[in-house]
Design an enzyme around this catalytic site. Sequence first.
Site, PDB file in Angstrom:
ATOM      1  N   SER A   1       0.877  -1.205  -0.301  1.00  0.00           N
ATOM      2  CA  SER A   1       0.173  -0.359   0.291  1.00  0.00           C
ATOM      3  C   SER A   1       1.132   1.118  -0.125  1.00  0.00           C
ATOM      4  O   SER A   1       2.071   1.141   0.283  1.00  0.00           O
ATOM      5  CB  SER A   1      -0.668   0.056   1.504  1.00  0.00           C
TER       6      SER A   1
HETATM    7  N1  SAH Z   1       0.029  -4.238   3.533  1.00  0.00           N
HETATM    8  C1  SAH Z   1       0.243  -5.341   2.796  1.00  0.00           C
HETATM    9  C2  SAH Z   1      -0.993  -5.685   2.071  1.00  0.00           C
HETATM   10  C3  SAH Z   1      -0.503  -6.905   0.638  1.00  0.00           C
HETATM   11  S1  SAH Z   1      -2.029  -6.210  -1.103  1.00  0.00           S
HETATM   12  C4  SAH Z   1       0.991  -4.309   2.019  1.00  0.00           C
HETATM   13  O1  SAH Z   1       1.949  -3.283   2.658  1.00  0.00           O
HETATM   14  O2  SAH Z   1       2.285  -5.026   1.657  1.00  0.00           O
HETATM   15  C5  SAH Z   1      -3.463  -7.144  -0.015  1.00  0.00           C
HETATM   16  C6  SAH Z   1      -2.233  -8.661   0.703  1.00  0.00           C
HETATM   17  O3  SAH Z   1      -3.323 -10.150   0.913  1.00  0.00           O
HETATM   18  C7  SAH Z   1      -1.611  -9.564  -0.412  1.00  0.00           C
HETATM   19  O4  SAH Z   1      -0.705  -9.907  -0.565  1.00  0.00           O
HETATM   20  C8  SAH Z   1      -2.715 -10.670  -0.941  1.00  0.00           C
HETATM   21  O5  SAH Z   1      -1.968 -12.300  -1.204  1.00  0.00           O
HETATM   22  C9  SAH Z   1      -2.820 -10.595   0.426  1.00  0.00           C
HETATM   23  N2  SAH Z   1      -4.701 -11.664   0.548  1.00  0.00           N
HETATM   24  C10 SAH Z   1      -5.685 -11.589  -0.399  1.00  0.00           C
HETATM   25  N3  SAH Z   1      -6.477 -12.565  -0.052  1.00  0.00           N
HETATM   26  C11 SAH Z   1      -6.156 -12.999   0.705  1.00  0.00           C
HETATM   27  C12 SAH Z   1      -6.489 -13.608   1.814  1.00  0.00           C
HETATM   28  N4  SAH Z   1      -8.115 -14.443   1.936  1.00  0.00           N
HETATM   29  N5  SAH Z   1      -5.863 -14.597   3.013  1.00  0.00           N
HETATM   30  C13 SAH Z   1      -4.435 -13.908   3.299  1.00  0.00           C
HETATM   31  N6  SAH Z   1      -4.099 -12.885   2.412  1.00  0.00           N
HETATM   32  C14 SAH Z   1      -5.247 -12.650   1.167  1.00  0.00           C
END
Ligand code: SAH
Length: 230
Positions: A65
């Site tokens: 993000s």
């Molecule tokens: N806060 C993190 C956001 C990463 S993007 C950062 O800033 O690094 C969102 C993340 O959610 C991704 O890594 C994706 O793989 C994960 N994601 C999506 N659906 C998910 C689920 N059902 N369970 C666990 N992780 C999930």
Amino acid sequence: MQRFWIGNGINKNKQMVEHLQHYGVISSMKVAEVMETIDRALFVPDGASAYVDSPMAIGYNATISAPHMHATCLQLLEQNLQPGMHALDVGSGTGYLTACFAIMVGPQGRAVGVEHIPELVASSIKNIEKSTAAPLLKEGSLSVHAGDGRQGWPECAPYDAIHVGAAAPEIPQALLDQLKPGGRMVIPVGNMFQDLKVVDKNMDGSISIRSETSVRYVPLTSRDAQLRGY
Ligand code: SAH
């Protein structure tokens, strides 16, 4: 997409935090401190401009993000990230926010990341090991797990703070169940159009929900759907 600055000339983590303060995204000293302590450069892919106010691809159709979104979520959760509290970061991705949570709740608290791409779990642990949150990972108050975050992480529930880093079509019941009375969840909800929802569990167990702002996150979905490109 909202963006407060472009990164030209911004090459230092501290300057990034100062920009976030200048633009009013950060008003809390604690949030400023934790974002200064955890260097964002350790969490972005090698060579990427870490301090630009923009989300960035991290592989597997996921993104880290933008700094202003990390700051916004930390601000919204600050009261629920006090020393000794329990925090859950669903879709922990790079591990950046999980590390921030761990610093805020401290060694007596608990910060748990759940991420469904095992490769991202592994790389997030490496990122955290290079950061100032490393001792907390070693001592066990910070952990990151591979799993479907829609189920939360019952072992360390109930949580004072839950952050969801991917947009859910609706708020998963398991996450509501794992929120402590007095606890707060920050979760993007929607499909094409998403709102960042602030979900408070009141002391009598009832739920209050408000919308903070419009956002654009990757979906909270199954691993297969994500790897197929949704
Ligand atoms: N806060 C993190 C956001 C990463 S993007 C950062 O800033 O690094 C969102 C993340 O959610 C991704 O890594 C994706 O793989 C994960 N994601 C999506 N659906 C998910 C689920 N059902 N369970 C666990 N992780 C999930």
